[in-house]
Design a protein around this motif. Sequence first.
Motif, PDB file in Angstrom:
ATOM      1  N   PRO A  13       0.830  -1.197   0.000  1.00 48.66           N
ATOM      2  CA  PRO A  13       0.000   0.000   0.000  1.00 48.66           C
ATOM      3  C   PRO A  13       0.863   1.244   0.000  1.00 48.66           C
ATOM      4  CG  PRO A  13       0.068  -0.986   2.194  1.00 48.66           C
ATOM      5  CD  PRO A  13       0.751  -1.941   1.273  1.00 48.66           C
ATOM      6  N   PRO A  14       0.471   2.252  -0.785  1.00 43.43           N
ATOM      7  CA  PRO A  14       1.281   3.462  -0.874  1.00 43.43           C
ATOM      8  C   PRO A  14       1.109   4.358   0.338  1.00 43.43           C
ATOM      9  CG  PRO A  14      -0.688   3.695  -2.206  1.00 43.43           C
ATOM     10  CD  PRO A  14      -0.729   2.303  -1.622  1.00 43.43           C
ATOM     11  N   ILE A  15       1.454   3.853   1.534  1.00 40.69           N
ATOM     12  CA  ILE A  15       1.302   4.629   2.762  1.00 40.69           C
ATOM     13  C   ILE A  15       2.077   5.945   2.733  1.00 40.69           C
ATOM     14  CG2 ILE A  15       1.695   4.618   5.258  1.00 40.69           C
ATOM     15  CD1 ILE A  15      -0.628   2.892   4.338  1.00 40.69           C
ATOM     16  N   PRO A  16       3.308   5.979   2.161  1.00 42.56           N
ATOM     17  CA  PRO A  16       4.022   7.258   2.115  1.00 42.56           C
ATOM     18  C   PRO A  16       3.248   8.356   1.401  1.00 42.56           C
ATOM     19  CG  PRO A  16       5.525   5.462   1.644  1.00 42.56           C
ATOM     20  CD  PRO A  16       4.153   4.872   1.682  1.00 42.56           C
ATOM     21  N   TRP A  17       2.353   7.989   0.468  1.00 48.03           N
ATOM     22  CA  TRP A  17       1.591   9.012  -0.233  1.00 48.03           C
ATOM     23  C   TRP A  17       0.627   9.731   0.701  1.00 48.03           C
ATOM     24  CZ3 TRP A  17       3.224  10.575  -4.669  1.00 48.03           C
ATOM     25  CH2 TRP A  17       3.913   9.700  -5.510  1.00 48.03           C
ATOM     26  N   LEU A  18       0.150   9.038   1.751  1.00 44.86           N
ATOM     27  CA  LEU A  18      -0.771   9.684   2.675  1.00 44.86           C
ATOM     28  C   LEU A  18      -0.092  10.846   3.390  1.00 44.86           C
ATOM     29  CD1 LEU A  18      -2.486   6.524   4.217  1.00 44.86           C
ATOM     30  CD2 LEU A  18      -3.271   7.967   2.316  1.00 44.86           C
ATOM     31  N   ASN A  19       1.163  10.644   3.766  1.00 46.11           N
ATOM     32  CA  ASN A  19       1.914  11.723   4.392  1.00 46.11           C
ATOM     33  C   ASN A  19       2.258  12.808   3.381  1.00 46.11           C
ATOM     34  OD1 ASN A  19       3.509  12.932   6.592  1.00 46.11           O
ATOM     35  ND2 ASN A  19       5.261  12.386   5.317  1.00 46.11           N
ATOM     36  N   SER A  20       2.587  12.393   2.142  1.00 46.74           N
ATOM     37  CA  SER A  20       2.949  13.374   1.120  1.00 46.74           C
ATOM     38  C   SER A  20       1.774  14.272   0.764  1.00 46.74           C
ATOM     39  CB  SER A  20       3.454  12.655  -0.135  1.00 46.74           C
ATOM     40  OG  SER A  20       4.614  11.908   0.143  1.00 46.74           O
ATOM     41  N   MET A  21       0.563  13.699   0.767  1.00 45.45           N
ATOM     42  CA  MET A  21      -0.608  14.498   0.413  1.00 45.45           C
ATOM     43  C   MET A  21      -0.850  15.633   1.394  1.00 45.45           C
ATOM     44  SD  MET A  21      -3.318  11.605  -0.898  1.00 45.45           S
ATOM     45  CE  MET A  21      -2.980  10.639  -2.372  1.00 45.45           C
ATOM     46  N   ALA A  22      -0.386  15.454   2.626  1.00 46.32           N
ATOM     47  CA  ALA A  22      -0.606  16.482   3.637  1.00 46.32           C
ATOM     48  C   ALA A  22       0.567  17.445   3.759  1.00 46.32           C
ATOM     49  CB  ALA A  22      -0.860  15.828   4.998  1.00 46.32           C
ATOM     50  N   THR A  23       1.721  17.064   3.225  1.00 47.14           N
ATOM     51  CA  THR A  23       2.920  17.883   3.412  1.00 47.14           C
ATOM     52  C   THR A  23       3.476  18.460   2.110  1.00 47.14           C
ATOM     53  OG1 THR A  23       4.326  15.903   3.310  1.00 47.14           O
ATOM     54  CG2 THR A  23       3.585  16.625   5.489  1.00 47.14           C
ATOM     55  N   GLU A  24       3.281  17.765   0.995  1.00 37.55           N
ATOM     56  CA  GLU A  24       3.820  18.240  -0.273  1.00 37.55           C
ATOM     57  C   GLU A  24       2.856  19.237  -0.920  1.00 37.55           C
ATOM     58  OE1 GLU A  24       6.623  17.839  -1.670  1.00 37.55           O
ATOM     59  OE2 GLU A  24       7.521  16.212  -0.480  1.00 37.55           O
ATOM     60  N   PRO A  25       3.327  20.434  -1.286  1.00 37.27           N
ATOM     61  CA  PRO A  25       2.430  21.416  -1.931  1.00 37.27           C
ATOM     62  C   PRO A  25       1.787  20.893  -3.207  1.00 37.27           C
ATOM     63  CG  PRO A  25       4.507  22.433  -1.256  1.00 37.27           C
ATOM     64  CD  PRO A  25       4.674  20.967  -1.051  1.00 37.27           C
ATOM     65  N   PHE A  26       2.497  20.040  -3.951  1.00 37.62           N
ATOM     66  CA  PHE A  26       1.968  19.516  -5.207  1.00 37.62           C
ATOM     67  C   PHE A  26       0.664  18.763  -4.964  1.00 37.62           C
ATOM     68  CE2 PHE A  26       1.589  16.043  -8.276  1.00 37.62           C
ATOM     69  CZ  PHE A  26       1.673  16.723  -9.476  1.00 37.62           C
ATOM     70  N   TYR A  27       0.675  17.862  -4.016  1.00 41.68           N
ATOM     71  CA  TYR A  27      -0.517  17.053  -3.743  1.00 41.68           C
ATOM     72  C   TYR A  27      -1.569  17.865  -2.988  1.00 41.68           C
ATOM     73  CZ  TYR A  27       2.489  13.166  -5.075  1.00 41.68           C
ATOM     74  OH  TYR A  27       3.328  12.328  -5.753  1.00 41.68           O
ATOM     75  N   LEU A  28      -1.128  18.691  -2.061  1.00 45.07           N
ATOM     76  CA  LEU A  28      -2.069  19.471  -1.259  1.00 45.07           C
ATOM     77  C   LEU A  28      -2.890  20.417  -2.123  1.00 45.07           C
ATOM     78  CD1 LEU A  28      -3.141  20.146   1.543  1.00 45.07           C
ATOM     79  CD2 LEU A  28      -1.294  21.821   1.779  1.00 45.07           C
ATOM     80  N   LEU A  29      -2.239  21.113  -3.050  1.00 51.64           N
ATOM     81  CA  LEU A  29      -2.954  22.044  -3.919  1.00 51.64           C
ATOM     82  C   LEU A  29      -3.918  21.317  -4.854  1.00 51.64           C
ATOM     83  CD1 LEU A  29      -0.122  24.587  -4.837  1.00 51.64           C
ATOM     84  CD2 LEU A  29      -2.043  24.922  -3.264  1.00 51.64           C
ATOM     85  N   HIS A  30      -3.516  20.147  -5.327  1.00 44.51           N
ATOM     86  CA  HIS A  30      -4.418  19.384  -6.188  1.00 44.51           C
ATOM     87  C   HIS A  30      -5.652  18.899  -5.418  1.00 44.51           C
ATOM     88  CE1 HIS A  30      -1.160  19.272  -9.159  1.00 44.51           C
ATOM     89  NE2 HIS A  30      -2.074  18.890 -10.027  1.00 44.51           N
ATOM     90  N   LEU A  31      -5.447  18.456  -4.191  1.00 46.31           N
ATOM     91  CA  LEU A  31      -6.585  18.019  -3.385  1.00 46.31           C
ATOM     92  C   LEU A  31      -7.541  19.179  -3.112  1.00 46.31           C
ATOM     93  CD1 LEU A  31      -4.944  15.595  -0.786  1.00 46.31           C
ATOM     94  CD2 LEU A  31      -6.496  15.005  -2.650  1.00 46.31           C
ATOM     95  N   LEU A  32      -6.991  20.330  -2.779  1.00 45.09           N
ATOM     96  CA  LEU A  32      -7.836  21.504  -2.531  1.00 45.09           C
ATOM     97  C   LEU A  32      -8.610  21.895  -3.784  1.00 45.09           C
ATOM     98  CD1 LEU A  32      -5.436  23.714  -0.356  1.00 45.09           C
ATOM     99  CD2 LEU A  32      -7.410  22.389   0.409  1.00 45.09           C
ATOM    100  N   ALA A  33      -7.970  21.817  -4.937  1.00 47.27           N
ATOM    101  CA  ALA A  33      -8.645  22.178  -6.186  1.00 47.27           C
ATOM    102  C   ALA A  33      -9.794  21.220  -6.480  1.00 47.27           C
ATOM    103  CB  ALA A  33      -7.636  22.184  -7.332  1.00 47.27           C
ATOM    104  N   PHE A  34      -9.552  19.913  -6.303  1.00 44.60           N
ATOM    105  CA  PHE A  34     -10.600  18.937  -6.598  1.00 44.60           C
ATOM    106  C   PHE A  34     -11.770  19.047  -5.618  1.00 44.60           C
ATOM    107  CE2 PHE A  34      -7.019  16.302  -8.535  1.00 44.60           C
ATOM    108  CZ  PHE A  34      -7.304  16.761  -9.811  1.00 44.60           C
TER     109      PHE A  34
END
Length: 261
Positions: A13-34
Motif C-alpha cells: 500500500p502506498p502509505i508514504p503518499w498519505l503523508n505526502s498528500m498532507a505535506t507536499e504542496p503539489f498534492y495538497l494544492l491538487h486536493l484543494l482544487a478537486f
Amino acid sequence: METTSQETNRKQPPIPWLNSMATEPFYLLHLLAFFSYFAARRAACQDVSTDFSHHLLRREIQAVLALSVFLAIKFVKEENWEGFIADALFYAKVFLLAVCLVMDYRLSLSYLFAFIVMFVVTQQPPCDGLGACTELTPFQLDSILSEGNTTRYWLIELRASTSLSWVRTSRVFAELSTVYSNKNLSFGVIDLGRYPNAAPLFGVSIRDQIPTYILFDKSAEAARFPDITFVPKPFSSPNISKRLLCEHFQLDRHLVEYISK
C-alpha cells in the motif's frame, strides 16, 4: 524475477503518499482544487432548473466512469506509483475542466488558470530513497573509474530533479539496485541538476536527455540508454522500465556471474 518484483511493488500500500498528500504542496494544492469543485457546484446550481441539474449529474457520472476506465488501464500498464499518480491527476484535471464547462465556461477557465499556476509553482516529488545506489559527484565517479580498485562494472543514472521524465521513473533505478547490486556490479547516481557543467562530459542534455543510464566496464563506457544519438519527440520520452533496463544492460547475466563465483 521482474514479474515478482512488480507484483510485490503493486501489493504494497502506498502509505508514504498519505503523508505526502498532507505535506507536499503539489498534492495538497491538487486536493484543494478537486474538493473545491463541490463548493463551486453548489453555488453554480442554486438558481438553475431541475432539468439542468439532471443533465449535469449525468455528465458527472459519465466523467467518473470514463476516468475509472482510464485509471484501470493505467494501473495495469504503469510500473511505478509516481507515473500512475501523474497520469491520474492529469486525467482528473481534464475531466474536471470538461464538467465545469457544462456548468459555466468561466468556471472552467478559472480551474484552467489554477492548474497552470500549480504546474509553474509546484512539482511532483520523486521517489524518496536510493536503494543500494551510491550518490556520486562527477569527480568521484572519475576517480573511481580511473583507480579501478572497486567493482568492475558501474551502472550510473544521470538524473535531474527538474526532469518530469525522471520523476515518473525515479523508483526504477533504486529497485534495480536492490536486486542486482553485488561485488561485480555497483549502482551510482549523479544529479546533473547540481552539476550542469558536467552534462557535456557525458554527452547528454539536461533539457531532453534525462534520465540517461550508462554502464561502465572499468573506465570504458560499455553501453548506455537511451543512445547518444537519441532525439526525443515533443511531449514524449523514452519508455523506461525495469524490464527494459535489465534486458538492455544484461543485468541478469551480471547476477548469474556473481552467484557462480
